[in-house]
Design a protein around this motif. Structure first.
Motif, PDB file in Angstrom:
ATOM      1  N   ALA A 169       1.058  -1.092  -0.195  1.00 15.05           N
ATOM      2  CA  ALA A 169       0.091  -0.024  -0.405  1.00 15.05           C
ATOM      3  C   ALA A 169       1.077   1.123  -0.032  1.00 15.05           C
ATOM      4  O   ALA A 169       0.626   1.864  -0.414  1.00 15.05           O
ATOM      5  CB  ALA A 169      -1.387   0.115   0.793  1.00 15.05           C
ATOM      6  N   TYR A 219       2.726   1.721  -3.004  1.00 15.18           N
ATOM      7  CA  TYR A 219       0.953   2.017  -4.438  1.00 15.18           C
ATOM      8  C   TYR A 219       1.352   3.753  -4.321  1.00 15.18           C
ATOM      9  O   TYR A 219       0.496   4.473  -5.231  1.00 15.18           O
ATOM     10  CB  TYR A 219       0.122   1.417  -4.070  1.00 15.18           C
ATOM     11  N   HIS A 220       1.425   4.447  -3.005  1.00 14.05           N
ATOM     12  CA  HIS A 220       0.664   5.863  -2.809  1.00 14.05           C
ATOM     13  C   HIS A 220       2.419   6.211  -3.022  1.00 14.05           C
ATOM     14  O   HIS A 220       1.623   8.001  -3.523  1.00 14.05           O
ATOM     15  CB  HIS A 220       0.830   5.414  -1.509  1.00 14.05           C
ATOM     16  N   THR A 258       5.114  -2.407  -5.345  1.00 14.65           N
ATOM     17  CA  THR A 258       3.775  -3.249  -5.050  1.00 14.65           C
ATOM     18  C   THR A 258       3.545  -3.790  -5.326  1.00 14.65           C
ATOM     19  O   THR A 258       2.535  -5.111  -4.692  1.00 14.65           O
ATOM     20  CB  THR A 258       3.777  -1.840  -5.857  1.00 14.65           C
TER      21      THR A 258
END
Length: 281
Positions: A33, A36-37, A253
């Protein structure tokens, strides 16, 4: 889906799922996560970069600025070859090597005796650094128009080319060896380095473009607070560097997400068969 699966794991007894497994699964998804951010942030940054108008120093650019209402362009990218406005800076170590920004550094390398580990530890100290610059412009080989770069040291993103780097070995005498043995320190060398933004190198500047005295174009730090950037590469190379960074976050990711999914699937599979075996007994 991941949260539902993790909640399912929590409903299992401690004998079915080990805390270590839960930590590994949760950490994998958490890192996925996070990456991905970071990937989304980098993609947004790339889209903003692509939206910035890009120009080369030429007559067409001069006409565009002259026709603008206030004789300036608020935020643009200028790509061109580095050209000194006067005498360039000569390298202190490399013959016939010239630049417009020069950084020279000298740093001492020492060895310090670690009485606990009984070894010599390496350390650096007494770094001396000086930076010099001369006025320069970004120019094109096909036009006499050039864009002067103001306040280049205020710009971010500039990585100079290392043209010289050398470590000189220390000269040790008998008296020096005795003193070093008593003090627990001894010199390991003297490192010299020189970096240049070389004349003729391709560079790209991001900033505000203003017109002065009818024909003098200047790239200045943006007055609207946006970042003033100067990079020693062409526009495409700068963009590819950001795209490579985005690809790295994307791969991380996927890697951590897949690892978390595999660990989660294995944990559920093992827990299911443990419960099934207990019911059969």
């Amino acid at each position: 889906v991941c949260l539902t699966a993790l909640q399912f794991l929590k409903t299992m007894s401690d004998s079915d799922i080990s805390p270590f497994t839960v930590i590994c699964v949760g950490s994998s998804f958490a890192f996925s996560a996070l990456f991905y951010h970071l990937y989304k942030q980098k993609r947004e940054e790339i889209q903003k970069l692509k939206a910035i108008p890009k120009f080369q120093p030429n007559e067409e650019l001069l006409k565009i600025v002259k026709s603008s209402q206030h004789k300036y362009l608020q935020y643009v990218a200028i790509e061109g070859h580095v050209q000194p406005d006067g005498e360039p800076l000569a390298s202190q170590y490399v013959p016939r090597c010239f630049g417009v920004i020069q950084r020279v550094a000298v740093q001492e390398h020492w060895k310090v005796w670690n009485s606990i580990m009984k070894t010599w530890a390496h350390t650096r100290k007494n770094r001396k650094e000086s930076t010099n610059t001369v006025p320069f412009s970004l120019a094109s080989s096909s036009s006499a128009v050039a864009v002067r770069v103001t306040s280049p040291l205020q710009a971010s993103g500039l990585h100079l080319e290392t043209v010289h780097q050398r470590v000189r070995e220390p000269q040790e005498g008998l008296v020096g060896l005795v003193v070093q043995g008593l003090s627990g320190e001894k010199p390991a060398g003297l490192e010299e380095s020189e970096e240049l933004l070389r004349v003729g190198a391709m560079a790209t500047g991001f900033g505000e473009l203003v017109l002065e005295q009818g024909r003098v174009l200047k790239l200045i730090p943006p007055r609207d607070g946006r970042e003033y950037i100067l990079v020693a590469t062409d526009y495409r190379g700068f963009l590819q560097k950001h795209e490579g960074s985005a690809s790295m976050w994307k791969v991380l990711t996927a890697a951590f997400g897949i690892a978390g999914a595999v660990l989660l699937a294995l944990a559920i599979y093992k827990a299911y068969w443990k419960q099934k075996d207990r019911r059969a007994d």
